[in-house]
Design a protein around this motif. Structure first.
Motif, PDB file in Angstrom:
ATOM      1  N   ASP A 101       0.773  -1.124   0.021  1.00 39.99           N
ATOM      2  CA  ASP A 101      -0.101  -0.041   0.040  1.00 39.99           C
ATOM      3  C   ASP A 101       1.083   1.457  -0.150  1.00 39.99           C
ATOM      4  OD1 ASP A 101      -2.297  -1.567  -0.053  1.00 39.99           O
ATOM      5  OD2 ASP A 101      -2.453  -1.714   2.366  1.00 39.99           O
ATOM      6  N   LEU A 102       0.326   2.267  -0.454  1.00 37.33           N
ATOM      7  CA  LEU A 102       1.068   3.300  -0.433  1.00 37.33           C
ATOM      8  C   LEU A 102       1.119   4.107   1.024  1.00 37.33           C
ATOM      9  CD1 LEU A 102       2.321   5.836  -2.358  1.00 37.33           C
ATOM     10  CD2 LEU A 102       0.102   7.099  -2.325  1.00 37.33           C
ATOM     11  N   PRO A 103       2.243   4.502   1.492  1.00 41.42           N
ATOM     12  CA  PRO A 103       2.121   4.603   3.047  1.00 41.42           C
ATOM     13  C   PRO A 103       1.457   5.893   3.246  1.00 41.42           C
ATOM     14  CG  PRO A 103       4.310   4.981   1.912  1.00 41.42           C
ATOM     15  CD  PRO A 103       3.674   4.422   1.035  1.00 41.42           C
ATOM     16  N   ALA A 104       1.139   6.129   4.420  1.00 33.97           N
ATOM     17  CA  ALA A 104       0.560   7.449   4.992  1.00 33.97           C
ATOM     18  C   ALA A 104       1.304   8.550   4.793  1.00 33.97           C
ATOM     19  CB  ALA A 104      -0.024   7.323   6.562  1.00 33.97           C
ATOM     20  N   LEU A 105       0.916   9.657   4.426  1.00 28.14           N
ATOM     21  CA  LEU A 105       1.895  10.899   4.301  1.00 28.14           C
ATOM     22  C   LEU A 105       2.891  10.866   5.420  1.00 28.14           C
ATOM     23  CD1 LEU A 105       2.465  13.274   2.501  1.00 28.14           C
ATOM     24  CD2 LEU A 105       1.012  14.680   4.207  1.00 28.14           C
ATOM     25  N   SER A 106       4.385  10.812   4.865  1.00 24.65           N
ATOM     26  CA  SER A 106       5.300  10.782   5.716  1.00 24.65           C
ATOM     27  C   SER A 106       6.483  11.409   5.293  1.00 24.65           C
ATOM     28  CB  SER A 106       5.791   9.470   6.480  1.00 24.65           C
ATOM     29  OG  SER A 106       6.154   8.654   5.569  1.00 24.65           O
ATOM     30  N   PRO A 107       7.589  11.907   6.110  1.00 21.20           N
ATOM     31  CA  PRO A 107       8.763  12.341   5.666  1.00 21.20           C
ATOM     32  C   PRO A 107       9.602  11.133   4.968  1.00 21.20           C
ATOM     33  CG  PRO A 107       8.624  12.723   7.990  1.00 21.20           C
ATOM     34  CD  PRO A 107       7.391  11.844   7.534  1.00 21.20           C
ATOM     35  N   LEU A 108      10.660  11.476   4.176  1.00 24.23           N
ATOM     36  CA  LEU A 108      11.075  10.271   3.541  1.00 24.23           C
ATOM     37  C   LEU A 108      12.411   9.879   4.223  1.00 24.23           C
ATOM     38  CD1 LEU A 108      11.317  12.387   0.063  1.00 24.23           C
ATOM     39  CD2 LEU A 108       9.857  10.507   0.732  1.00 24.23           C
ATOM     40  N   THR A 109      12.274   8.533   4.430  1.00 29.57           N
ATOM     41  CA  THR A 109      13.035   7.661   5.112  1.00 29.57           C
ATOM     42  C   THR A 109      13.290   6.416   4.272  1.00 29.57           C
ATOM     43  OG1 THR A 109      11.436   6.418   6.176  1.00 29.57           O
ATOM     44  CG2 THR A 109      12.302   8.528   7.353  1.00 29.57           C
ATOM     45  N   PRO A 110      14.364   5.454   4.431  1.00 31.92           N
ATOM     46  CA  PRO A 110      14.549   4.471   3.858  1.00 31.92           C
ATOM     47  C   PRO A 110      13.073   3.503   3.494  1.00 31.92           C
ATOM     48  CG  PRO A 110      16.670   4.751   4.778  1.00 31.92           C
ATOM     49  CD  PRO A 110      15.571   5.960   5.294  1.00 31.92           C
ATOM     50  N   ASP A 111      12.767   3.517   4.886  1.00 32.57           N
ATOM     51  CA  ASP A 111      11.438   2.666   5.033  1.00 32.57           C
ATOM     52  C   ASP A 111      10.264   3.263   4.361  1.00 32.57           C
ATOM     53  OD1 ASP A 111      12.834   0.524   6.468  1.00 32.57           O
ATOM     54  OD2 ASP A 111      12.347   1.224   8.404  1.00 32.57           O
ATOM     55  N   SER A 112      10.018   4.355   4.648  1.00 30.47           N
ATOM     56  CA  SER A 112       8.779   5.128   4.041  1.00 30.47           C
ATOM     57  C   SER A 112       8.972   5.130   2.435  1.00 30.47           C
ATOM     58  CB  SER A 112       8.654   6.534   4.633  1.00 30.47           C
ATOM     59  OG  SER A 112       9.271   7.431   3.858  1.00 30.47           O
ATOM     60  N   MET A 113      10.055   5.178   2.106  1.00 27.42           N
ATOM     61  CA  MET A 113      10.400   5.349   0.551  1.00 27.42           C
ATOM     62  C   MET A 113      10.040   3.982  -0.116  1.00 27.42           C
ATOM     63  SD  MET A 113      13.419   8.082   0.289  1.00 27.42           S
ATOM     64  CE  MET A 113      13.455   8.066  -1.773  1.00 27.42           C
ATOM     65  N   ALA A 114      10.627   2.887   0.356  1.00 28.45           N
ATOM     66  CA  ALA A 114      10.554   1.613  -0.143  1.00 28.45           C
ATOM     67  C   ALA A 114       9.158   1.261  -0.814  1.00 28.45           C
ATOM     68  CB  ALA A 114      11.076   0.458   0.681  1.00 28.45           C
ATOM     69  N   PRO A 115       8.161   1.366  -0.117  1.00 24.07           N
ATOM     70  CA  PRO A 115       6.747   1.072  -0.819  1.00 24.07           C
ATOM     71  C   PRO A 115       6.466   1.866  -1.950  1.00 24.07           C
ATOM     72  CG  PRO A 115       6.406   1.828   1.257  1.00 24.07           C
ATOM     73  CD  PRO A 115       7.682   1.763   1.225  1.00 24.07           C
ATOM     74  N   VAL A 116       6.916   3.194  -1.995  1.00 19.14           N
ATOM     75  CA  VAL A 116       6.529   4.175  -2.883  1.00 19.14           C
ATOM     76  C   VAL A 116       7.350   3.736  -4.106  1.00 19.14           C
ATOM     77  CG1 VAL A 116       6.428   6.527  -3.653  1.00 19.14           C
ATOM     78  CG2 VAL A 116       6.134   5.920  -1.302  1.00 19.14           C
ATOM     79  N   ILE A 117       8.528   3.327  -3.933  1.00 16.41           N
ATOM     80  CA  ILE A 117       9.259   2.821  -5.154  1.00 16.41           C
ATOM     81  C   ILE A 117       8.851   1.607  -5.721  1.00 16.41           C
ATOM     82  CG2 ILE A 117      11.678   2.149  -5.897  1.00 16.41           C
ATOM     83  CD1 ILE A 117      12.933   4.070  -3.292  1.00 16.41           C
ATOM     84  N   ALA A 118       8.702   0.731  -5.079  1.00 11.33           N
ATOM     85  CA  ALA A 118       8.148  -0.694  -5.606  1.00 11.33           C
ATOM     86  C   ALA A 118       6.776  -0.285  -6.418  1.00 11.33           C
ATOM     87  CB  ALA A 118       7.526  -1.518  -4.266  1.00 11.33           C
ATOM     88  N   ARG A 119       5.896   0.608  -5.919  1.00 10.31           N
ATOM     89  CA  ARG A 119       4.760   0.949  -6.707  1.00 10.31           C
ATOM     90  C   ARG A 119       5.117   1.272  -8.011  1.00 10.31           C
ATOM     91  NH1 ARG A 119      -0.138   0.972  -3.808  1.00 10.31           N
ATOM     92  NH2 ARG A 119      -0.829   2.631  -5.131  1.00 10.31           N
ATOM     93  N   ALA A 120       6.328   1.837  -8.077  1.00  6.15           N
ATOM     94  CA  ALA A 120       6.586   2.821  -9.525  1.00  6.15           C
ATOM     95  C   ALA A 120       7.260   1.822 -10.448  1.00  6.15           C
ATOM     96  CB  ALA A 120       7.619   4.001  -9.036  1.00  6.15           C
ATOM     97  N   ILE A 121       7.769   0.607 -10.060  1.00  5.50           N
ATOM     98  CA  ILE A 121       8.477  -0.505 -10.868  1.00  5.50           C
ATOM     99  C   ILE A 121       7.523  -0.599 -11.774  1.00  5.50           C
ATOM    100  CG2 ILE A 121       9.690  -2.482 -10.981  1.00  5.50           C
ATOM    101  CD1 ILE A 121      10.745  -1.938  -8.570  1.00  5.50           C
ATOM    102  N   CYS A 122       7.618  -0.410 -13.128  1.00  4.85           N
ATOM    103  CA  CYS A 122       6.922  -1.012 -14.096  1.00  4.85           C
ATOM    104  C   CYS A 122       7.196  -2.207 -14.976  1.00  4.85           C
ATOM    105  CB  CYS A 122       6.658  -0.102 -15.241  1.00  4.85           C
ATOM    106  SG  CYS A 122       8.154   0.768 -16.116  1.00  4.85           S
ATOM    107  N   GLU A 123       6.448  -3.026 -15.570  1.00  2.96           N
ATOM    108  CA  GLU A 123       6.935  -4.142 -16.140  1.00  2.96           C
ATOM    109  C   GLU A 123       8.136  -3.826 -17.076  1.00  2.96           C
ATOM    110  OE1 GLU A 123       4.012  -6.789 -17.685  1.00  2.96           O
ATOM    111  OE2 GLU A 123       5.423  -8.338 -18.621  1.00  2.96           O
ATOM    112  N   GLY A 124       9.176  -4.640 -17.046  1.00  2.00           N
ATOM    113  CA  GLY A 124      10.521  -4.569 -17.796  1.00  2.00           C
ATOM    114  C   GLY A 124      11.093  -3.497 -17.380  1.00  2.00           C
ATOM    115  N   ALA A 125      11.044  -2.817 -16.158  1.00  7.21           N
ATOM    116  CA  ALA A 125      11.959  -2.018 -15.877  1.00  7.21           C
ATOM    117  C   ALA A 125      13.291  -2.528 -15.455  1.00  7.21           C
ATOM    118  CB  ALA A 125      11.324  -1.242 -14.618  1.00  7.21           C
TER     119      ALA A 125
END
Lengths: 514, 514
Positions: free
Chosen positions: B330-354
């Motif tokens: 899931d997209l995390p609740a609005l929060s400052p950027l940390t390695p842990d808060s960024m990871a799910p956001v990045i995961a959701r950005a990975i498109c097929e064939g990236a």
């Protein structure tokens, strides 16, 4: 005391008190030792070439070595090209490279590399410490090697366990070997040669200090010989009230022409002039086929003593040298920025004591005569030919001489090899004005394409030498690294920006759009 | 035909049709040859490390070598650290270095250096062409060496006169030697071992393709063995529908823990696991003291064949591997950027064939599990440990796969080693999204300071690991090199910026302020 502390204390004992560093895990104990031991100024670089270039610049101005602290083989590799330049400039550098713990090397971890192998092509001295007890003594020997005339790159490799183990011992300083003196028979031959027609005294290295140039000027007055400097020198003292000499030009045809009048050349810290590159159908040696050389003093000898002796032998001691009168060119009429229109503006910006670091490549070819009458200043050039030295060397010069202004004249193509230098300038608040010559091309290579015999280069070849797609914006890049910056487009704007930058302490970048 | 043209034609004959270059005078004939000979794509870099890193990335994705074209010893030196990384990654690179004309070398001109000496520590194959007639055949042999499994750095040094002289001959391609096959007795031993308790199949190099991982998954189902990958791999195929495996963690205590269950390890393209660094009082080998290894296949063998054979020997051919289900966090609740808060956001950005190029160092340690269920993608890591590889490798990956999106995850400290890569991305319009993790520190070294046993590091030590004085502004730097850029400060902004960048072709930089 652990080995790391013995390193720092031994360096300090040998009067090495500046360290340009980009450390990693294997160097953490050395970094920690900086807190326990007062007196070592550590300066962080974001790329190792900045650290090694800074050490080169520091030597040129401080006349004593700085140390570096680099991370394993790849960290050394990133610093290698500016060590090449330092070696060719005769700069002394105590180049310290961390290595894996000695037990770890055989395991071939990812960062394992042949550090000695990487170091050897750019170092006159390479040593890996074998135990903690050796570190202090090895450091003293590294400084001794770095100080060996004219100055050498000494690479000391320190396995991690030598740093963290107890049993370090501080070593005292070791005197470098005394330089060889000039041979009496050569001295007589040189004196006799210089009194003849067509004689040139070619100067290099340590012969270009103000005092030594004055001695050379007396010799020229006494004998009628010509004076010239090598195509580049690590540091030349020049300006009003000094003996200014031309240098061997870089373009091969101009060099051949400049040296054509001379069939007798006395070498004083200089080497027989050869082309920077070979070109098909052109000679590699720049002197006349019938030239005879008198190799009076090589760069590793005491050139002050050699020039004194030569002045005695030529009866020049009481002669009056030809000194350059003070005199600045007029500010040119408002015009776009070209090498020729910029030169007088730059000349007028040179203040007394300025250290000019010259990485202008093609853009600075008209600077020599125009700046000759500026207030006394030092002029630093690239002796190794690997571009990307200028901003890094400026850092070292500014650290060595905090009371002097550094004016770094940098071609855009050259600057892009080590732009990270700007961040260190900002971090340390160094008093450096960087002037970028933004011609948006590897301009020199456009000429070289013809010089090496390429007829009608096509668009794809030309494209490989063009930096205009996209156009770099140096001012933005500089601001991104914390350095105040502006862009100028004509001679009036350049004059104004240079005057402001030279009058204000701290780093500033001016991008000259040519 | 001159030697330069024979070089280009011979490279093309051996299916090498991309050249990453930063040329100089000694390479001008090769540059000129690009106009006469169609078919070679030449890509200019403003720093040689960008060219060598790009060649590494190109091999990883194209499975064939690109060439470089570098200028003399110092140009090679600037490309050395990324050649180190390429060598450790098993990447094939045809590394071409110009040399002075053979008659010029002995004159020791400023740029003269021991090129072979500089090349050897990072090259499995080094050769200097002796004459124009040799150039074509030497080029073919260089490509053959680069293609030798798993892939090698082959450095070909070309004196300028071999380029400009007539008499070049085009050479045809040479087949690389066939890789060694696995030994039958080892195969039986491996199959028997994997069926026992406490057995691990450790995979590396070419074992991490989608097909090979599926074979490994079948073997795991059949035998009950565990699967793990080396701490880093040049390229792993992963994502939904694939066999995802954990890797040996970088932090030494976590690595020891992860490997503690296994007293039998079969090596498949992997080496015995050792620590990245040595630490006082900690073991250098990451496995149990009582471990026994079965070295079934090294990285230079045909790992597809080896895994097929192992699947047969374990009766796994018809088994069903455990495949990763599709699934995004899931997209995390609005929060400052940390390695842990960024990871799910990045995961959701990975498109097929990236193609994800991972140079996150500490900031990416939580990415592994979170991204496992993303659409199928390639994941590229640094196998040589010399930071500064990521943006350069991204260039090569993007050139090799113009129809795939590259997502470069770059720590700020790492990115500053080769920021010039951004310019080449803009120049070539490469489809790369660069995400900068701006934590403004060499964060990993703060941990390493403690790990190597430094107690209570003082402020001067901490200062050497801090990049916040001045703070870098990556967005400004990127714009200065022609790359569109933005800065984000929370998870919502990051999500929005990543979605926009991944949906738009061409290079974009996002600076994540942590």
């Amino acid at each position: 005391m652990n080995g790391a502390e013995s390193l720092v204390r031994s360096l300090l004992a040998s009067d090495v008190d500046v360290c340009f560093t980009n450390p990693g895990t294997s160097e953490m104990h050395f970094v920690a030792a900086l807190d326990h031991v007062p007196g070592m100024r550590s300066i962080l670089a974001l790329f190792e070439g900045v650290a090694t270039g800074a050490a080169d610049g520091y030597w040129r101005m401080a006349r004593k070595p700085a140390s570096t602290l680099l991370h394993l083989g790849p960290g050394l590799a990133n610093g290698l090209s500016n060590l090449h330049n330092a070696k060719k400039a005769g700069s002394g550098v105590v180049n310290i490279v961390g290595e894996h713990a000695s037990t770890h090397i055989a395991l071939d971890a990812p960062l394992t590399a042949d550090i000695e192998g990487i170091a050897r092509p750019v170092s006159q001295w390479v040593q890996t410490s074998l135990s903690t007890a050796d570190v202090g003594a090895d450091a003293a020997r590294a400084v001794q090697a770095a100080r060996t005339a004219p100055g050498q790159v000494a690479t000391l490799i320190l396995p991690g366990d030598t740093a963290w183990t107890e049993g370090g011992a501080v070593a005292g300083p070791l005197a470098p070997p005394a330089p060889e003196a000039v041979a009496g028979d050569l001295l007589d031959r040189a004196a006799a040669t210089l009194a003849q027609e067509g004689a040139l005294l070619l100067l290099g290295g340590g012969a270009l200090t103000a005092e030594n140039l004055e001695l050379a000027g007396r010799i020229a007055t006494a004998t009628g010989c010509a004076l010239m400097g090598e195509w580049a020198s690590a540091r030349t003292e020049r300006g009003a009230g000094r003996v200014n000499i031309p240098r061997v030009p870089y373009p091969i045809d101009q060099a051949l022409q400049a040296l054509a009048p001379y069939d007798k050349i006395v070498l004083m810290g200089a080497r027989e002039p050869v082309g920077f590159f070979a070109y098909p159908g052109k000679p590699a040696r720049l002197t006349r086929p019938d030239v005879s050389f008198v190799p009076l003093a090589s760069a590793d000898m005491d050139l002050s003593a050699a020039l004194e002796a030569l002045a005695q032998a030529t009866g020049a001691a009481a002669e009056v040298p030809e000194l350059t009168p003070a005199g600045l060119p007029d500010l040119p009429a408002l015009s776009p920025l070209t090498p020729d229109s910029m030169a007088p503006v730059i000349a007028r910006a040179i203040c007394e004591g300025a250290i000019v670091v010259d990485e202008t490549v093609t853009s600075g070819r008209s600077l020599g005569p125009v700046t000759a009458g500026a207030p006394p200043h030092s002029w630093l050039q690239n002796c190794g030919g690997s571009i990307g030295y200028g901003m890094a060397v400026s850092i070292g010069a500014a650290v060595a001489c905090p009371d002097r202004k550094v004016l770094a004249l940098i071609s855009d193509g050259s600057g892009m090899y080590m732009p990270q230098a700007l961040w260190t300038m900002a971090r340390e608040g160094l008093d450096i004005t960087v002037l970028i010559f933004a011609n948006r091309a590897y301009q020199i290579l456009r000429g070289e394409l013809t010089n090496v015999g390429v007829q009608n280069p096509g668009p794809r070849a030309i494209d490989m030498l063009s930096l205009d797609r996209p156009a770099l914006n140096w001012a933005e890049m500089a601001r991104g690294m914390g350095v105040e910056a502006s862009r100028v487009e004509d001679t009036a704007q350049l004059d104004q920006a240079l005057a402001a930058a030279m009058a204000t302490p701290g780093p500033v970048l001016i991008e000259a759009l040519m």
